[in-house]
Enzyme design. Structure first.
Site, PDB file in Angstrom:
ATOM      1  N   HIS A 184     -11.698  12.677  -3.970  1.00 55.37           N
ATOM      2  CA  HIS A 184     -12.315  11.504  -3.347  1.00 55.37           C
ATOM      3  C   HIS A 184     -13.817  11.706  -3.229  1.00 55.37           C
ATOM      4  CE1 HIS A 184      -8.108  11.871  -2.150  1.00 55.37           C
ATOM      5  NE2 HIS A 184      -8.081  10.554  -2.058  1.00 55.37           N
ATOM      6  N   HIS A 229      -9.271  12.976   3.397  1.00 54.40           N
ATOM      7  CA  HIS A 229      -9.472  12.886   1.946  1.00 54.40           C
ATOM      8  C   HIS A 229     -10.915  13.189   1.572  1.00 54.40           C
ATOM      9  CE1 HIS A 229     -10.064   8.826   3.658  1.00 54.40           C
ATOM     10  NE2 HIS A 229     -11.019   8.705   2.766  1.00 54.40           N
ATOM     11  N   GLY A 239      -5.400  14.543   7.016  1.00 56.56           N
ATOM     12  CA  GLY A 239      -4.959  13.967   5.745  1.00 56.56           C
ATOM     13  C   GLY A 239      -4.054  12.788   6.052  1.00 56.56           C
ATOM     14  N   GLY A 273      -8.881   3.620   7.476  1.00 58.81           N
ATOM     15  CA  GLY A 273      -7.463   3.978   7.557  1.00 58.81           C
ATOM     16  C   GLY A 273      -7.111   4.500   8.930  1.00 58.81           C
ATOM     17  N   ILE A 292     -13.967  -0.606   2.770  1.00 56.51           N
ATOM     18  CA  ILE A 292     -13.190  -0.323   1.558  1.00 56.51           C
ATOM     19  C   ILE A 292     -12.017   0.589   1.894  1.00 56.51           C
ATOM     20  CG2 ILE A 292     -13.212   0.913  -0.666  1.00 56.51           C
ATOM     21  CD1 ILE A 292     -14.631  -1.705  -0.934  1.00 56.51           C
ATOM     22  N   HIS A 302     -13.329   5.537  -3.986  1.00 53.75           N
ATOM     23  CA  HIS A 302     -12.537   6.216  -2.956  1.00 53.75           C
ATOM     24  C   HIS A 302     -11.790   7.418  -3.525  1.00 53.75           C
ATOM     25  CE1 HIS A 302      -9.372   6.907   0.083  1.00 53.75           C
ATOM     26  NE2 HIS A 302      -8.574   6.973  -0.962  1.00 53.75           N
ATOM     27  N   SER A 305      13.046  11.606  34.019  1.00 52.70           N
ATOM     28  CA  SER A 305      14.258  11.850  33.232  1.00 52.70           C
ATOM     29  C   SER A 305      14.202  13.178  32.490  1.00 52.70           C
ATOM     30  CB  SER A 305      14.457  10.745  32.196  1.00 52.70           C
ATOM     31  OG  SER A 305      14.702   9.514  32.825  1.00 52.70           O
ATOM     32  N   GLU A 354       4.143   8.248  22.251  1.00 49.84           N
ATOM     33  CA  GLU A 354       4.727   9.504  21.768  1.00 49.84           C
ATOM     34  C   GLU A 354       3.951  10.107  20.601  1.00 49.84           C
ATOM     35  OE1 GLU A 354       6.397   6.649  22.091  1.00 49.84           O
ATOM     36  OE2 GLU A 354       7.742   6.980  23.791  1.00 49.84           O
ATOM     37  N   PHE A 361      13.351   9.697  20.550  1.00 52.03           N
ATOM     38  CA  PHE A 361      11.983   9.264  20.254  1.00 52.03           C
ATOM     39  C   PHE A 361      11.126  10.381  19.670  1.00 52.03           C
ATOM     40  CE2 PHE A 361      13.223   6.358  23.885  1.00 52.03           C
ATOM     41  CZ  PHE A 361      13.670   5.366  23.036  1.00 52.03           C
ATOM     42  N   HIS A 415      18.169  14.359  26.645  1.00 52.75           N
ATOM     43  CA  HIS A 415      19.105  13.316  26.232  1.00 52.75           C
ATOM     44  C   HIS A 415      19.369  13.503  24.740  1.00 52.75           C
ATOM     45  CE1 HIS A 415      17.387  12.057  29.986  1.00 52.75           C
ATOM     46  NE2 HIS A 415      18.175  11.018  30.096  1.00 52.75           N
ATOM     47  N   ASP A 421      23.524   3.699  27.251  1.00 55.29           N
ATOM     48  CA  ASP A 421      22.321   3.188  26.592  1.00 55.29           C
ATOM     49  C   ASP A 421      22.598   2.808  25.137  1.00 55.29           C
ATOM     50  OD1 ASP A 421      20.428   3.045  28.585  1.00 55.29           O
ATOM     51  OD2 ASP A 421      19.775   5.120  28.334  1.00 55.29           O
ATOM     52  N   HIS A 441      19.717   4.797  21.589  1.00 54.40           N
ATOM     53  CA  HIS A 441      19.235   5.928  22.374  1.00 54.40           C
ATOM     54  C   HIS A 441      19.984   7.222  22.070  1.00 54.40           C
ATOM     55  CE1 HIS A 441      16.908   2.960  24.374  1.00 54.40           C
ATOM     56  NE2 HIS A 441      16.507   3.771  25.331  1.00 54.40           N
TER      57      HIS A 441
HETATM   58  C1  LIG Z   1      -0.800   8.026   7.254  1.00 56.71           C
HETATM   59  C2  LIG Z   1      -1.414   7.872   5.896  1.00 56.71           C
HETATM   60  N1  LIG Z   1      -1.112   6.788   5.159  1.00 56.71           N
HETATM   61  C3  LIG Z   1      -1.613   6.652   3.918  1.00 56.71           C
HETATM   62  C4  LIG Z   1      -2.430   7.624   3.393  1.00 56.71           C
HETATM   63  C5  LIG Z   1      -2.942   7.480   1.963  1.00 56.71           C
HETATM   64  N2  LIG Z   1      -4.378   7.163   1.983  1.00 56.71           N
HETATM   65  C6  LIG Z   1      -5.301   8.117   1.876  1.00 56.71           C
HETATM   66  S1  LIG Z   1      -6.859   7.525   2.003  1.00 56.71           S
HETATM   67  C7  LIG Z   1      -6.298   5.941   2.174  1.00 56.71           C
HETATM   68  C8  LIG Z   1      -7.272   4.806   2.329  1.00 56.71           C
HETATM   69  C9  LIG Z   1      -8.203   5.141   3.404  1.00 56.71           C
HETATM   70  O1  LIG Z   1      -9.180   4.192   3.547  1.00 56.71           O
HETATM   71  P1  LIG Z   1     -10.385   4.543   4.472  1.00 56.71           P
HETATM   72  O2  LIG Z   1      -9.914   5.239   5.667  1.00 56.71           O
HETATM   73  O3  LIG Z   1     -11.180   3.325   4.657  1.00 56.71           O
HETATM   74  O4  LIG Z   1     -11.155   5.629   3.633  1.00 56.71           O
HETATM   75  P2  LIG Z   1     -12.395   5.446   2.659  1.00 56.71           P
HETATM   76  O5  LIG Z   1     -11.835   5.110   1.320  1.00 56.71           O
HETATM   77  O6  LIG Z   1     -13.248   4.388   3.187  1.00 56.71           O
HETATM   78  O7  LIG Z   1     -12.978   6.793   2.706  1.00 56.71           O
HETATM   79  C10 LIG Z   1      -4.916   5.908   2.148  1.00 56.71           C
HETATM   80  C11 LIG Z   1      -4.119   4.670   2.267  1.00 56.71           C
HETATM   81  C12 LIG Z   1      -2.721   8.727   4.197  1.00 56.71           C
HETATM   82  N3  LIG Z   1      -3.480   9.729   3.784  1.00 56.71           N
HETATM   83  N4  LIG Z   1      -2.226   8.823   5.449  1.00 56.71           N
HETATM   84 MG   LIG Z   2     -12.987   2.666   4.213  1.00 58.87          MG
END
Ligand SMILES: Cc1ncc(C[n+]2csc(CCOP(=O)(O)OP(=O)(O)O)c2C)c(N)n1
Ligand SMILES: [Mg+2]
Length: 685
Positions: A29, A69, A130, A172, A203, A277, A400, A429, A454, A478, A486, A490
């Protein structure tokens, strides 16, 4: 060279190392490191108190790259600052954490520059990231930990813990639910030692965020009670530095910095595109981009003269001075507060204080017995008094889960009482799991709790606990159909199997109150593994240990609890948790009928699997093929212990809403069925 030029050179070194590493690896990336290089430069070289010579110095500022990333940001800066490597025993290894060769081998086997930041693998990584959202949520645990440490250990004239936590995140992370849970908690707790920087680049992988993400993020954070700042140009180092200064002066609230950026900054054809990206720029585009930066087009992995020195003069000097001053302060502190200093040192090495297991309860034989959760509450209350830095709580199920620390002075962790040991995670959680990780990364012994069902809601964080090799503790109560009425929403079925499948996670399902004590005794001594306790809601008989084997067998994962007179069993009943007493009941009937049966209590597959073969064979003699596993959970995986000739009494479906006794009948958890199955296996109907 002017200082401005030097700064630009340093920033562009981060950019081009990232570009070259991704291009060489043919994966990775590049765009986000290109955009955020000035931010990371500013944080590291101008703001953070971090000594590259000692990346585990306790009072260092923490840096979390939640958009994992963009790992090349971290590998570049760890390399350029010459951050040193330390091992799992906290020894300085005398070589850099990330070498230029590691960066050349980005994403390749054994490189200290893997695809995403990995805590247990690369020194200087504060937490594994990640899975988006985990990093920011973990940073909340780190911030809670800092507040708690400051409250307990800082004394007038001795600010032993006054560090801050910085987390960088992308769109993200902002979309993931865990970040919202964690931000809400951080706002409630007024964690003013915490700063998140949101890379607002519009993006994500599928394109512009106008297809998915059009909420007002800043307004959301204002509503959470955060201080919200904005820097409109990610290349404006002075503004970024100023904003981080505002953060450090802001009291009573965490800070959220919106940083407007352009992914792939400087790439003529890829900037502001989703391609920037997660794809290498391509040879031609790399050259064009380098030309734009005023960089030699054909140079690769170039660290121009003066760049290492520039970092040495910035973070290197500031960090060294800060650590030196702190070390002197700590020496004086040790003279004045030797007990507290000793605690800090033990905690840093993940050791336990002397007498950590004194006064642990021992439960007398009792047919009516004690619920697993009750026994757990008693043990936790003893341990928390013996181990000052053991703290935690529940996701709103404390009454609980029986996790509340009720002894005098335990207190509740709140903004104005940061020394409290009862954490209230709220009904969050997933964030709880990450917060527990953050506590553990800060060397506290943290626990979290909820209903076993959970645990699913916290599972991604538990998985990271195992991946990071953290000694976290999850108390799940539980654990089967004990909450009968429940109903199936549960009643866990597949949860044991799914947690047992996580490498390195120690899952324990104790069979009576004394096994609960022994389970905690085992867990507390772990230094590199997380543990899950699955505990019963309902009372379980406390076995007469003068008649049956001692509960200390828990430390071996499985042990012979009851045996045929003289041993030499012909049938083995293997059970965990609430089904151990069922197995014992069936065993007594079988023995009365002259059938040589054995009961193996197996609270933990994982621990048992790590015992020497001789021990395992002594518990489950290979020649005894008539084996029955009994567990109120999915039978998935029990084949490995019962073999082809055995049987499994477990769950094949979801449960149902009814009183426990009815459910036991409906799903076949009663001694007569076990006895009948044993006879059938032995051909003695
Ligand atoms: C929980 C999770 N879901 C999906 C991904 C796959 N994934 C990695 S980067 C990304 C897009 C991230 O976009 P953003 O946070 O805006 O990063 P940018 O490209 O702007 O650096 C995805 C969907 C991941 N790493 N973790
Ligand atoms: Mg982004």
């Amino acid at each position: 060279m002017t200082n401005d030029n030097m700064v630009q050179l340093a920033v562009n070194t981060i950019r081009t190392l990232s570009i070259d590493a991704v291009q060489t690896a043919k994966s990775g990336h590049p765009g986000t490191p290109m955009a955020l290089a000035p931010l990371v430069y500013t944080m590291w070289n101008r703001v953070m108190n971090f000594d590259p010579q000692d990346p585990i110095w306790p009072n260092r500022d923490r840096f979390v790259l939640s958009n994992g990333h963009a790992s090349m940001l971290l590998w570049s800066v760890l390399h350029l600052t010459k951050t040193q490597a330390v091992d799992a025993e906290y020894e300085n290894l005398g070589h850099p954490s990330v070498s230029l060769d590691d960066i050349r081998r980005f994403r390749q086997i054994d490189s200290r520059a893997p695809g995403h930041p990995e805590y247990h693998w690369v020194s200087g990584v504060e937490t594994t990231t990640g899975p988006l959202g985990q990093g920011v949520a973990t940073s909340v645990g780190m911030a809670i930990a800092q507040k708690w440490l400051a409250s307990r250990y800082n004394k007038p004239g001795f600010p032993i813990f006054d560090y801050n936590i910085y987390a960088v995140c992308g769109d993200g992370c902002m979309m993931e639910g865990i970040a919202s849970e964690a931000a809400s908690l951080a706002g409630h707790l007024g964690l003013d030692n915490l700063c998140w920087v949101w890379d607002n680049n519009h993006i994500t992988i599928e394109g512009d965020t106008n297809i998915t993400f059009t909420e007002d993020v800043a307004a959301r954070f204002l509503a959470y009670g955060w201080n919200v700042l904005r820097v409109g140009d990610a290349n404006d180092i002075d503004r970024i530095e100023h904003a981080l200064g505002v953060f450090r002066k802001t009291k009573g609230r965490p800070t959220f910095l919106v940083l407007d950026s352009h992914i792939g900054w400087g790439s003529p054809n890829k900037q502001d595109t989703p391609e920037a990206h997660g794809e290498p720029l391509g040879e031609a585009e790399v050259k064009l981009t380098k030309r734009g930066y005023g960089w030699p087009e054909d140079a690769q992995f170039l660290v121009p003269g003066g760049v290492y020195d520039h970092f040495a003069a910035g973070i290197g000097q500031r960090g060294a001075t800060a650590r030196k001053n702190w070390t002197q302060l700590f020496t004086a502190y040790r003279a004045k507060h030797p007990d507290l200093a000793a605690e800090i040192e033990q905690m840093q090495r993940r050791e336990l204080p002397a007498g950590w297991d004194r006064n642990l309860p021992s439960f007398p034989a009792d047919a009516k017995g004690v619920a697993g959760r009750e026994a757990s509450g008693k043990v936790l209350n003893v341990l928390a008094q013996n181990i000052p830095w053991l703290l935690g709580g529940s996701a709103d199920l404390g009454p609980s889960n029986k996790t509340a620390l009720t002894y005098e002075g335990a207190g509740s962790f709140q903004a104005d009482t940061p020394g409290g040991k009862n954490l209230h995670y709220g009904i969050r959680e997933h964030a709880m799991g990450a917060v527990v990780n953050g506590l553990s990364l800060s060397k506290l012994r943290g626990y979290g709790s909820t209903f076993f069902i959970f645990s699913d809601y916290a599972r991604p964080a538990i998985r990271l606990s195992a991946l990071m090799e953290l000694p976290t503790i999850f108390v799940f109560t539980h654990d089967a159909m004990g909450d009968g009425e429940d109903g199936p929403t549960h009643q866990p079925v597949e949860h044991l199997a799914s947690l047992r499948a996580i490498p390195g996670l120690v899952t324990l399902r104790p069979g009576d109150a004394n096994e609960v004590v022994e389970a905690y005794r085992y867990i507390m001594q772990l230094r590199h593994e997380p543990a899950v306790l699955a505990l019963s809601r309902q009372p379980l008989p406390t076995f007469d240990r003068s008649k049956y084997a001692p509960a200390a067998g828990v430390a071996k994962g499985a042990y012979v609890l009851a045996d045929a007179p003289g041993g030499n069993p012909e049938v083995i009943l293997i059970a965990s948790g609430s089904e151990v007493c069922l197995a014992v009941e069936a065993h007594e009937k079988l023995v009365a009928e002259g059938i040589r049966s054995r009961v193996v209590s197996m609270p933990s597959w994982d621990i048992f699997d790590h015992q020497p073969k001789e021990y395992r064979d002594s518990v489950l003699p290979p020649n005894v093929k008539a084996r029955i596993a009994i567990e109120q959970a999915s039978t998935f995986g029990w084949e490995r212990y019962v073999g082809d000739g055995g049987r499994m009494i477990g769950m094949q479906t979801f449960g149902a809403s009814a009183p426990l006794k009815e459910l036991q009948k409906k799903f076949g958890f009663h001694p007569d069925r076990v006895v009948a199955t044993a006879k059938e296996l032995l051909g003695r109907q």
